[in-house]
Motif scaffolding. Structure first.
Motif, short mmCIF file in Angstrom:
data_model
loop_
_atom_site.label_atom_id
_atom_site.label_comp_id
_atom_site.label_asym_id
_atom_site.label_seq_id
_atom_site.Cartn_x
_atom_site.Cartn_y
_atom_site.Cartn_z
N VAL A 262 0.87 -1.15 0.17
CA VAL A 262 0.02 -0.13 0.01
C VAL A 262 0.91 1.27 0.17
CG1 VAL A 262 -2.14 -0.82 0.96
CG2 VAL A 262 -0.38 -0.42 2.41
N GLY A 263 2.02 1.17 -0.67
CA GLY A 263 2.89 2.34 -1.04
C GLY A 263 3.89 2.81 0.19
N CYS A 264 4.15 1.78 1.28
CA CYS A 264 5.32 2.20 2.07
C CYS A 264 6.80 2.50 1.47
CB CYS A 264 5.26 1.00 3.06
SG CYS A 264 6.62 1.52 4.34
N LYS A 265 7.32 3.60 1.68
CA LYS A 265 8.75 3.83 1.01
C LYS A 265 9.79 3.67 2.14
CE LYS A 265 6.45 7.17 -2.22
NZ LYS A 265 6.49 8.30 -2.77
N GLY A 266 9.42 3.15 3.08
CA GLY A 266 10.37 2.73 4.16
C GLY A 266 11.57 2.17 3.58
N PRO A 267 11.59 1.37 2.62
CA PRO A 267 12.77 0.52 2.07
C PRO A 267 13.73 1.64 1.56
CG PRO A 267 10.82 -0.72 1.56
CD PRO A 267 10.54 0.68 2.07
N SER A 268 13.39 2.93 1.16
CA SER A 268 14.38 4.08 0.56
C SER A 268 14.36 5.05 1.33
CB SER A 268 13.82 4.22 -0.93
OG SER A 268 12.47 4.59 -0.84
N ASN A 290 -0.04 3.96 9.07
CA ASN A 290 0.04 4.57 7.77
C ASN A 290 1.33 4.08 7.10
OD1 ASN A 290 -1.37 7.12 6.57
ND2 ASN A 290 0.89 7.52 6.43
N PRO A 291 1.52 3.99 6.03
CA PRO A 291 2.71 3.66 5.28
C PRO A 291 3.65 4.89 5.14
CG PRO A 291 0.94 3.32 3.52
CD PRO A 291 0.45 3.94 4.87
N CYS A 292 5.16 4.60 5.32
CA CYS A 292 5.93 5.82 5.29
C CYS A 292 5.96 6.58 4.04
CB CYS A 292 7.39 5.13 5.52
SG CYS A 292 8.53 6.58 5.33
N ILE A 293 5.69 7.85 3.84
CA ILE A 293 5.54 8.58 2.60
C ILE A 293 6.98 9.02 2.09
CG2 ILE A 293 3.27 8.82 2.57
CD1 ILE A 293 3.76 11.81 3.65
N GLY A 294 7.91 8.83 2.86
CA GLY A 294 9.36 9.06 2.78
C GLY A 294 9.65 10.60 2.90
N TRP A 301 7.47 15.01 -2.12
CA TRP A 301 6.05 15.50 -2.51
C TRP A 301 5.65 14.97 -4.04
CZ3 TRP A 301 2.77 16.25 1.13
CH2 TRP A 301 1.23 16.63 0.32
N ASP A 302 6.95 15.36 -4.93
CA ASP A 302 6.86 14.82 -6.14
C ASP A 302 6.93 13.33 -6.80
OD1 ASP A 302 5.89 17.50 -6.93
OD2 ASP A 302 8.00 18.08 -7.12
N ASN A 303 7.52 12.57 -5.82
CA ASN A 303 7.85 11.28 -5.87
C ASN A 303 6.56 10.38 -5.64
OD1 ASN A 303 10.46 11.68 -6.54
ND2 ASN A 303 11.18 11.11 -4.33
N GLY A 304 5.38 10.95 -5.76
CA GLY A 304 4.31 10.02 -5.44
C GLY A 304 4.13 9.13 -6.68
N PRO A 305 2.60 8.61 -6.86
CA PRO A 305 1.59 8.78 -5.87
C PRO A 305 1.59 8.22 -4.59
CG PRO A 305 1.04 7.30 -7.67
CD PRO A 305 2.37 7.72 -8.06
N PHE A 306 1.20 8.65 -3.71
CA PHE A 306 1.24 7.97 -2.19
C PHE A 306 0.37 6.82 -2.06
CE2 PHE A 306 2.30 12.28 -0.59
CZ PHE A 306 3.54 12.18 -0.81
N PHE A 307 0.64 5.99 -1.22
CA PHE A 307 -0.39 4.83 -0.95
C PHE A 307 -0.51 3.98 -2.46
CE2 PHE A 307 -1.74 8.66 1.47
CZ PHE A 307 -1.20 8.14 2.83
N THR A 308 0.48 3.94 -2.94
CA THR A 308 0.39 2.99 -4.25
C THR A 308 1.60 2.16 -4.14
OG1 THR A 308 -0.86 4.87 -5.51
CG2 THR A 308 0.55 3.31 -6.93
N ARG A 309 1.42 1.07 -4.66
CA ARG A 309 2.41 -0.04 -4.52
C ARG A 309 3.57 0.38 -5.51
NH1 ARG A 309 1.72 -6.54 -5.91
NH2 ARG A 309 3.69 -7.09 -6.53
N ARG A 310 4.89 0.17 -5.04
CA ARG A 310 5.92 0.48 -6.02
C ARG A 310 6.54 -0.67 -6.39
NH1 ARG A 310 9.10 4.99 -4.54
NH2 ARG A 310 7.65 5.99 -5.88
N ALA A 311 6.81 -0.51 -7.69
CA ALA A 311 7.33 -1.61 -8.49
C ALA A 311 8.78 -1.75 -8.14
CB ALA A 311 7.40 -1.44 -10.02
#
Ligand code: FSX
Ligand code: SF4
Ligand code: F3S
Length: 359
Positions: A262-268, A290-294, A301-311
């Motif tokens: 669900v979009g967590c950006k914790g790995p980066s 809540n997933p980390c939004i980095g 803010w421009d690295n979105g969209p938030f809450f969307t799975r990252r490939a």
């Protein structure tokens, strides 16, 4: 010029006991990530060093950084404000206003040249006409204050990277402060907002050791930004086991599974949230569901969209296929994911059907 007291003397003036003073030093040492044996260094520094004059500029921001800072618990904000630093200029916390505070800003720059710390919150607008403070361009005031400071603490993602004010289409041509100043040592403390105790830890380090803390290649203090959120995350075991939240209302969410899908950006994302947590160690976004939004990373803010799975894990060549994670390590997980996946699909179908019936 006012005769400055030592930090310990100021603490005594505030009615703080020796015992409480030592407790504050211990908390500071822990916040700085020092060894317990180094607590004595902190005590010695606080007993002999004078309070450091601090100028706090507020540029293009939402004031969230100040809001965060005033909630420091280890040590408490009052200890920092009254004992460790002498906050000579701040737009948010100042009781005085107008000519009185603006002239104090000039006096500090003049009288404490090369001695004061400049804390900056918010980005600098390059376009003329934006952000005037006390009738002067904030950009010019920042440059003047920065050139005469001992060190600059770039507090928050706006000051450090440009942040939300610099997000597309960036109408004010907002810049991070490092683009305008090169010769004064600058410590980046990113986060939108940053953790309060990271700020107090950085200030305490400068007071204790008389120099800025060790920084990483991006200019952030290593003590607080050496780990990714993912490295210390409380949901990490679920990531490794391949157990993921698929939607915010599913069973996995209730169970506290990993938020990667669900979009967590914790790995980066490099920040201390998973270790220090917020509000006196109570929680942090991921712990609260809540997933980390980095928010501590550049251009978040421009690295979105938030809450969307990252490939992909951004900034790396690593692709994570969450459906495969943990499978090699634990054969049985595959079955677990399959069952879990089937349950999620069934739940989605049920929800869609239910929504259809209600419409
Ligand atoms: Fe920026 Fe700080 Fe985010 Fe807000 O001042 S880092 S928008 S929390 O407040 O600068
Ligand atoms: Fe934690 Fe996010 Fe990593 Fe999952 S992806 S373990 S929620 S940091
Ligand atoms: Fe920000 Fe992520 Fe921490 S969104 S507050 S860096 S968990």
């Amino acid at each position: 010029m006012k005769k400055q007291k030592t930090i310990y003397e100021s603490a005594l003036d505030q009615g703080i006991s020796r015992r409480s003073f030592l407790k504050m030093c211990t908390a500071l040492a822990a916040t700085m990530g020092l060894d317990f044996s180094q607590t004595n260094d902190v005590v010695a520094a606080m007993e002999t060093k004078k309070r450091v004059p601090v100028l706090w500029l507020q540029l293009q921001d939402c004031t969230g950084c100040s809001e965060s800072f005033i909630r420091s618990t280890h040590p408490k904000t009052e200890s920092v404000l009254f004992d460790m630093i002498s906050l000579e200029y701040t737009e948010v916390l100042s009781a005085a206003s107008g000519v009185q505070v603006e002239s104090n800003l000039d006096a500090v720059i003049e009288n404490y040249k090369g001695e004061y710390i400049l804390a900056v919150e918010g980005s600098v607008p390059e376009n003329a006409g934006y952000l005037m403070i006390g009738g002067k361009s904030a950009k010019d005031t920042f440059i003047r204050a920065a050139e005469n400071a001992k060190a600059i603490i770039s507090y928050g993602s706006c000051a450090s990277w440009g942040g939300i004010p610099a997000a597309y289409p960036n109408p004010t041509k907002a810049k991070p402060i490092t683009k305008l100043i090169k010769n004064t040592p600058t410590i980046l403390v990113p986060g939108c907002p940053p953790i309060a105790e990271v700020m107090t830890g950085v200030i305490a380090h400068i007071i204790t050791f008389g120099e800025i803390p060790e920084l990483d290649a991006a200019g952030r203090p290593k003590a607080f930004y050496r780990h990714r959120i993912h490295d210390k995350c409380n949901r990490r075991a679920y990531f490794d086991a391949g157990l993921f939240v698929e939607s915010f209302d599913d069973e996995g969410a209730k169970q506290g599974y990993c938020l990667y899908k669900v979009g967590c950006k914790g790995p980066s994302t490099y920040n201390s949230c998973a270790e220090m947590r917020w509000n006196g160690g109570t929680s942090y976004p991921i712990q609260s569901g809540n997933p980390c939004i980095g928010c501590s990373e550049s251009n978040f803010w421009d690295n979105g969209p938030f809450f969307t799975r990252r490939a992909k894990v951004p900034g790396t060549q690593i692709s994570i296929n969450p459906d495969k994670v943990g499978v090699a390590a634990l054969g049985v997980t595959a079955a677990g994911i399959a069952v879990h996946g089937a349950a999620t699909i069934a739940k989605k179908k049920y929800d869609e059907k239910k929504r259809g019936e209600e419409e």
